[in-house]
Structures are given as C-alpha cells and as structure tokens.
Design a protein around this motif. Structure first.
Motif, mmCIF file in Angstrom:
data_model
loop_
_atom_site.group_PDB
_atom_site.id
_atom_site.type_symbol
_atom_site.label_atom_id
_atom_site.label_comp_id
_atom_site.label_asym_id
_atom_site.label_seq_id
_atom_site.Cartn_x
_atom_site.Cartn_y
_atom_site.Cartn_z
ATOM 1 N N ILE A 349 46.052 38.949 36.292
ATOM 2 C CA ILE A 349 46.951 40.047 35.901
ATOM 3 C C ILE A 349 46.136 41.235 35.398
ATOM 4 C CG2 ILE A 349 48.691 40.736 34.208
ATOM 5 C CD1 ILE A 349 49.785 37.835 34.394
ATOM 6 N N ALA A 350 45.148 40.972 34.548
ATOM 7 C CA ALA A 350 44.309 42.040 34.002
ATOM 8 C C ALA A 350 43.625 42.834 35.114
ATOM 9 C CB ALA A 350 43.265 41.446 33.058
ATOM 10 N N GLU A 355 43.011 47.453 38.842
ATOM 11 C CA GLU A 355 42.668 47.918 40.179
ATOM 12 C C GLU A 355 43.822 48.576 40.924
ATOM 13 O OE1 GLU A 355 41.175 44.353 41.954
ATOM 14 O OE2 GLU A 355 39.385 44.286 40.661
ATOM 15 N N ASN A 356 45.062 48.197 40.596
ATOM 16 C CA ASN A 356 46.206 48.676 41.388
ATOM 17 C C ASN A 356 47.187 49.547 40.611
ATOM 18 O OD1 ASN A 356 45.402 47.236 43.776
ATOM 19 N ND2 ASN A 356 46.085 45.357 42.774
ATOM 20 N N TYR A 357 46.979 49.691 39.300
ATOM 21 C CA TYR A 357 47.911 50.471 38.490
ATOM 22 C C TYR A 357 47.200 51.453 37.573
ATOM 23 C CZ TYR A 357 51.493 47.451 40.323
ATOM 24 O OH TYR A 357 52.350 46.802 41.182
ATOM 25 N N ARG A 405 36.379 42.445 29.376
ATOM 26 C CA ARG A 405 34.933 42.672 29.505
ATOM 27 C C ARG A 405 34.614 43.393 30.809
ATOM 28 N NH1 ARG A 405 33.537 37.689 28.581
ATOM 29 N NH2 ARG A 405 33.040 37.086 30.734
ATOM 30 N N GLU A 406 35.459 43.158 31.820
ATOM 31 C CA GLU A 406 35.239 43.817 33.114
ATOM 32 C C GLU A 406 35.981 45.144 33.214
ATOM 33 O OE1 GLU A 406 36.045 41.049 36.272
ATOM 34 O OE2 GLU A 406 34.748 39.507 35.412
ATOM 35 N N GLY A 407 36.586 45.593 32.117
ATOM 36 C CA GLY A 407 37.113 46.957 32.078
ATOM 37 C C GLY A 407 38.613 47.113 32.014
#
Length: 470
Positions: A349-350, A355-357, A405-407
């Motif tokens: 979800i994160a 990436e898409n919103y 952690r990945e943004g």
C-alpha cells in the motif's frame, strides 16, 4: 536485535468512533444502527446493542487519561450527526451535544493528544434513510455538507485534522450488496449510485471546509485491501485488476485525483448501471481533492477468476461477478475473526501511494486484531497479556517502516482501538483495544499491549528480536 527508528513527530495513536464508544445517551435521533437494533436485536451478537457502548459519554475524562497512559499522541473519533443536529433540514445545533463534543476535544488537548475527527462513521441518521432513501439521495448529500459546515464552525478552532467518511465502501457493500449493515439491501444499481453519492458528499464537505479557510487539513479514511491474484494465470490477474478497481481505486482515485477510474466507469457503463452524475458535480469532485489520506488495513483480498462467466444471462449486477474470493493454502490467520494476517500488504500500500498517487501524505488510520474471550489471557494481577497483539503490531510496523524508508510519506500509525468498543452487529464478540473494558461494570484496565505501546511511542523505536515473519 534490530531497532527501527520512526520520525520524531510520528503519530502514535488509536481510532474509535462516536456510535461505537459513546452510547446513545441523550440523543434526539437514532442513527441507522440504533434503529436496526431496535427493530431486530437478534441480529446482534448476544443481543448487545449500542445503548451504552463503552460509556465514553460519561467516562471521557478518565478514558482519555487512560489513552495517555498508553502513550497515544493522536486519537481519531467521530461526531455523531444524530447527536449534534436537532433539525436536519435547518441544521440547528443541539447545545448540549455541542458542549459535550467541545469538552471531549478540550480533554484530548489538555492531555497532549491531538484529536482527529471523522464526520460519518456508518451512522447515517435513520430519519434520513426513511424519509429520503439515505445515501441514495442527493438531498442527503447536501444535508451532510451542511452538517459538516456546522462541525467546522463549532470545533475548527481546535480540530486540525478532519475526515469526511470512514470506509465508504463498507457502507456500499454492507448496506446495498451483502446485507451486513442496515438497510441490508441487495441492489447493485443502488450500490453504484450510493458509492457516487458518498464521494460527492465527501467532496462537498471538503469544499465547505476550504471556504472557511481554517488552519488544518481534511481527508478521507479508506479501507485499502490489495487484491492479490491466486496465480499468474491471465484470468486470475484480470480478476484481481477488476477487484482492485472496486475495492481500492473507486474512492482512492476520486478522492485524491478528482476523477473516477476510467476503466471502472467503462465497466459500469457496459453493465448499464453507471451512476447519475451532473457536470457541475464532477467539476466539484475534481476541484476538491483531499489533503491527507487515512488507510485502514486489516487483511488482504485474494481473488481468482469467477466461477461463472460474467456474461451469463439474467444476472443482476454485482461487482464481484468478475472475481471470486480465494483462500490461500496455509495462510496465517486470526482464527477468531476469520481474517488472514499478511502485514507485507502495508508495504505494498505504501509503495502504491508513493508511485501511483503523487506520494501524498497519509497514515495508517486503523489496523488491529480482534480476539474473542480475551479473559483467557488474564494474569494474576488482572492484566490481559495480549502478546499476540504486540506481535501483530510489530509486524505491521516493520513493513510500514520499510515503505517509509523507501520514501512513502506516511505520518503515523493508529491502532483500532484505544478501548474495547461496541462493533456493530458483532457487538463485543471480538476485542481490539489497548485497554480492556468490562461492559457490565464499565471497568477499564490497560492491557500488556498498552504498556508496550507507550514505550514504543515514547522512544519512537521498535525493537525486533528476529520475531518478524516475512
């Protein structure tokens, strides 16, 4: 041992709602759940209704102090439309109700807890269902926007985080497809129109908020459930894509991007059930997107190709005619609730939001584990040793932290719920709280998980001892 560090201003919190915690003391109107229980108490577990709930109406001062003991710095609850407003057409305010909610907000702030407020948590006034058809009516949409405006005017000086709906898809599915919420209809065309009207109501409330130019943020709470295909076969993947449109993209796209997913609109047009929408309404939806997203996550959706062709003749429209549920062999389960435990979905979800919103601001607004007969785990000191809940939270925080952690722009984590609360037709069958509640005496005691949660929240550190199941 591995230690994960969360941001200094992270929201460590929990969520509940007015109808599930307050009880219906001194309410002039019934909401749909009050009415349903009055008509059919046998539909409710052990015939326990919403009359008292967790008695937050009387106990809110001490209840909030217990929440502070658990280390919560944010708590989400809701304002009951059926309590606050005396005359729904004129939007006249019940002064006693306004004083109650004002005192609740002040008590949260006095205890160092930021109040998050939801405007609709499955509790449409029953009168509006009977008179107008509830969320099938655009007049009710306008009345809701008026109610929202009253709330903003009364409490917006202190409430900085507002949410229009909690889980609007549950209102659609429970009330108009699967009969687990009132009005317990089965009508695919009505379900589609209700979905549209709920989005329109959210957007109109957001427009009202923006007009007042208050110093805060407004969003929506969505139950996002990744739709994982049973296999990589083309038919299973197509089924998961259709399910994803309905379960996730419907409200997510409209609320954050301002438009409904084109593929879903096309499908509904082909089925001849597309909602009735006016150009000015679609413009309003496009121009009033959310500031902040709340994500409720409990379990994944696993789907496979439908049992029968969706092109079968004389079949009333249901979204799920394009897929069917899939039970993954050897899935980890919360057997009491019947839900799969799959914390990795929080990471998925994160990344999807990132990436898409547009990597919008969001937080976990509900996550939790309902367990029956928790008195089984009562120790000699009268404390429920709910190590299973601590493990559940740890695993979800682990995957959430990986996404952050990945943004991914996640701002917090809210457990459902601070205090064991009444849960619609399930009543008190399963308990979710950091704080136990004896519903016969309204005695409330902090569970082991509550003490543990305070330590995590105070330090912002999650210590893992090779106990995460990936």
């Amino acid at each position: 041992m591995e230690t994960l560090q969360f941001p200094e201003n992270f929201w460590w919190g929990a969520a509940t709602s007015g109808p599930q915690s307050e009880g219906n003391f001194k309410k002039q109107h019934q909401n749909v759940m009050d009415y349903w229980y009055a008509q059919a108490p046998e539909d409710f577990y052990n015939q326990v209704g919403p009359d008292t709930a967790s008695d937050f109406y009387h106990d809110f001062q001490t209840d909030i102090q217990l929440m502070k003991v658990c280390g919560l710095n944010t708590v989400r609850t809701s304002i009951q439309w059926s309590r606050l407003i005396d005359d729904f057409e004129k939007n006249t305010v019940n002064t006693e109700a306004a004083a109650f909610y004002s005192a609740v907000i002040d008590a949260f702030l006095a205890n160092g807890i930021e109040p998050f407020i939801t405007l609709h948590h499955f509790d449409l006034p029953a009168e509006l269902l009977h008179k107008y058809g509830g969320w099938e009516s655009k007049h009710v949409v306008d009345l809701f926007a008026g109610f929202a405006e009253r709330c903003f005017a009364l409490f917006g000086d202190r409430v900085k985080y507002w949410f229009t709906h909690n889980e609007p898809l549950v209102v659609v599915e429970g009330g108009y497809l699967d009969q687990f919420h009132y009005p317990k209809k089965v009508n695919g065309r009505a379900a589609v129109q209700v979905a549209y009207n709920l989005q329109l109501a959210s957007s109109k409330a957001i427009a009202k908020y923006r007009q007042l130019k208050q110093d805060g943020q407004i969003g929506i709470i969505l139950n996002l459930t990744p739709a994982y295909p049973a296999s990589q076969a083309k038919a299973d993947i197509e089924a998961s894509e259709k399910a994803d449109l309905w379960y996730n993209r419907l409200f997510m796209d409209a609320s954050s991007k301002g438009e409904f997913p084109p593929a879903l609109v096309e499908l509904l047009e082909q089925e001849g059930v597309l909602w009735q929408a006016a150009k000015d309404e679609l413009t309003l939806i496009r121009e009033n997107t959310i500031d902040l997203l709340g994500v409720n996550f409990y379990h994944p959706n696993r789907v496979q190709r439908p049992k029968f062709s969706p092109k079968s003749l004389v079949v009333d429209f249901r979204p799920d005619k394009y897929w069917q549920a899939y039970d993954m062999p050897m899935a980890r389960m919360n057997v009491d609730k019947g839900w799969e435990i799959y914390p990795r979905a929080v990471y998925d979800i994160a990344k999807d939001i990132q990436e898409n919103y547009g990597n919008l601001l969001w937080y976990i607004s509900e996550n939790g584990m309902g367990v029956s007969q928790e008195e089984r785990y009562l120790n000699a000191d009268g404390v429920i040793e709910d190590d299973y809940r601590i493990q559940f939270i740890k695993e979800h925080l682990y995957w959430l932290h990986k996404g952050m952690r990945e943004g991914s722009n996640c701002l917090g984590y809210h457990l459902w719920t601070p205090i064991d609360c009444w849960s619609w037709s399930n009543a008190y069958r399963n308990r979710y709280g950091l704080i136990a509640n004896n519903i016969h005496t309204q005695t409330k005691t902090v569970k082991k998980s509550g003490r543990w949660f305070k330590k995590v929240a105070a330090s912002g550190r999650l210590e893992l001892e090779n106990d995460i199941i990936e």
